[in-house]
Design a protein around this motif. Structure first.
Motif, PDB file in Angstrom:
ATOM      1  N   ALA A 164     -18.742  29.102 -46.771  1.00  0.00           N
ATOM      2  CA  ALA A 164     -18.371  29.667 -45.743  1.00  0.00           C
ATOM      3  C   ALA A 164     -18.142  30.936 -45.868  1.00  0.00           C
ATOM      4  O   ALA A 164     -17.097  31.491 -45.620  1.00  0.00           O
ATOM      5  N   ASP A 165     -18.943  31.448 -46.574  1.00  0.00           N
ATOM      6  CA  ASP A 165     -18.975  32.924 -47.199  1.00  0.00           C
ATOM      7  C   ASP A 165     -19.748  33.809 -46.755  1.00  0.00           C
ATOM      8  O   ASP A 165     -20.182  34.718 -47.136  1.00  0.00           O
ATOM      9  N   GLY A 166     -20.142  33.702 -45.302  1.00  0.00           N
ATOM     10  CA  GLY A 166     -20.506  34.948 -44.475  1.00  0.00           C
ATOM     11  C   GLY A 166     -22.097  34.853 -44.421  1.00  0.00           C
ATOM     12  O   GLY A 166     -22.810  34.002 -44.932  1.00  0.00           O
ATOM     13  N   LEU A 167     -22.403  35.997 -43.836  1.00  0.00           N
ATOM     14  CA  LEU A 167     -23.864  36.147 -43.582  1.00  0.00           C
ATOM     15  C   LEU A 167     -24.740  36.424 -44.796  1.00  0.00           C
ATOM     16  O   LEU A 167     -25.885  36.062 -44.996  1.00  0.00           O
ATOM     17  N   HIS A 168     -23.953  36.977 -45.896  1.00  0.00           N
ATOM     18  CA  HIS A 168     -24.856  37.355 -47.246  1.00  0.00           C
ATOM     19  C   HIS A 168     -24.121  36.249 -48.157  1.00  0.00           C
ATOM     20  O   HIS A 168     -24.129  36.354 -49.119  1.00  0.00           O
TER      21      HIS A 168
END
Length: 296
Positions: A164-168
């Motif tokens: 759940a650590d985003g776009l990258h």
């Protein structure tokens, strides 16, 4: 509300990322009997950020979590979005909820940091374990569990690992490989930063747009600081875009050269900001979102 079914044997879950999706998922997994750990590379919950909206079905979710009263209390009640020409003359003004096409009863706007804090507090009062200042370094799935090597040197084993650590996402990269095949650019880069509210703005924003570039100033209630926003079109592949702040500032100055209104002031404020956040506007598209792997 029915009582959650708790598994006979508690399974362990590691969630990478303590922004909004991570703590929300942790809340529900904890409620349904999982042992949950959230790892976050930042030293603590990040309290800054642009205002965001909780709307539609998300209202139902936060209500079931028992957070709706606190979230409604934090509502910042933005009023209008005003559009101006290059000389600063008002072209028109639109009420916020008409501009975004949302029902005022089903839409709460609040500072991002307030929401992350509420979610963190709701999970911290349960059995969720937070590990700040750390991140996943290696990941190996043997079919029965996932062995994790953390950047801080610790080793641990979990039944399930969720990114759940985003776009990258680093977690996605460890499992599925480089981001490039999955990152689809929507053709824009944006810059977001805070600056002094020297125009006396309140409860809304002012926007000046030209083909391929948009500048805006957004005031959260009567705060002494406002958010500056600069977005521009680009053909540059999002993954290859520089993550260097000085290079991003240079590119943005070039993209906004000759633009009127408050843009020169915004460009200077961006260059001096200590909270500049920039990225491409992209979507992650994948054929599937879960897998079992067997490599480090």
């Amino acid at each position: 509300m029915s009582t959650p079914m708790v598994p006979a044997q508690r399974r362990s879950v590691l969630i990478s990322g303590a922004s909004i999706a991570g703590p929300t998922l942790a809340f529900w997994l904890d409620r349904y009997g999982f042992d949950v750990t959230v790892v976050e590379r930042a030293p603590t919950i990040r309290t800054g950020g642009y205002p965001i909206d909780v709307r539609g079905t998300a209202i139902d979710v936060v209500e079931r979590m028992g957070l709706l009263p606190q979230i409604r209390t934090a509502h910042i009640a933005s009023r209008a979005m005003t559009f101006v020409d290059r000389a600063g003359k008002i072209i028109g003004s639109v009420p916020i909820y008409e501009a975004i096409g949302s029902d005022t009863e089903r839409d709460v706007e609040l500072p991002r940091g307030t929401l992350t804090t509420l979610l963190h507090d709701a999970t911290r009062n349960g059995d969720v374990d937070y590990c700040f200042n750390d991140s996943i370094d290696t990941l190996r799935d043997d079919g029965k569990g996932v062995d994790i090597g953390f950047a801080g040197g610790r080793q641990a084993r979990y039944d399930i690992v969720i990114g759940a650590d985003g776009l990258h996402s680093r977690t996605r990269r460890l499992v599925f490989g480089p981001e490039t095949p999955f990152n689809h650019s929507l053709g824009f880069c944006f810059n977001l930063f805070s600056m002094p509210n020297d125009k006396g703005l309140s409860h809304g924003g002012v926007v000046h747009a030209e083909p391929g570039r948009t500048a805006a100033i957004w005031a959260v209630q009567d705060s002494p600081r406002v958010f500056g926003f600069l977005a521009f079109s680009t053909d540059e592949a999002p993954v290859s875009a520089s993550r260097d702040a000085e290079e991003q500032i240079r590119r943005t100055r070039a993209a906004f050269a000759g633009m009127g209104w408050e843009v020169p002031h915004l460009l200077d404020a961006m260059a001096q900001a200590d909270d500049l956040y920039f990225d491409s506007v992209s979507q992650i598209r994948m054929p599937h979102w879960s897998t079992r792997i067997s490599h480090t």
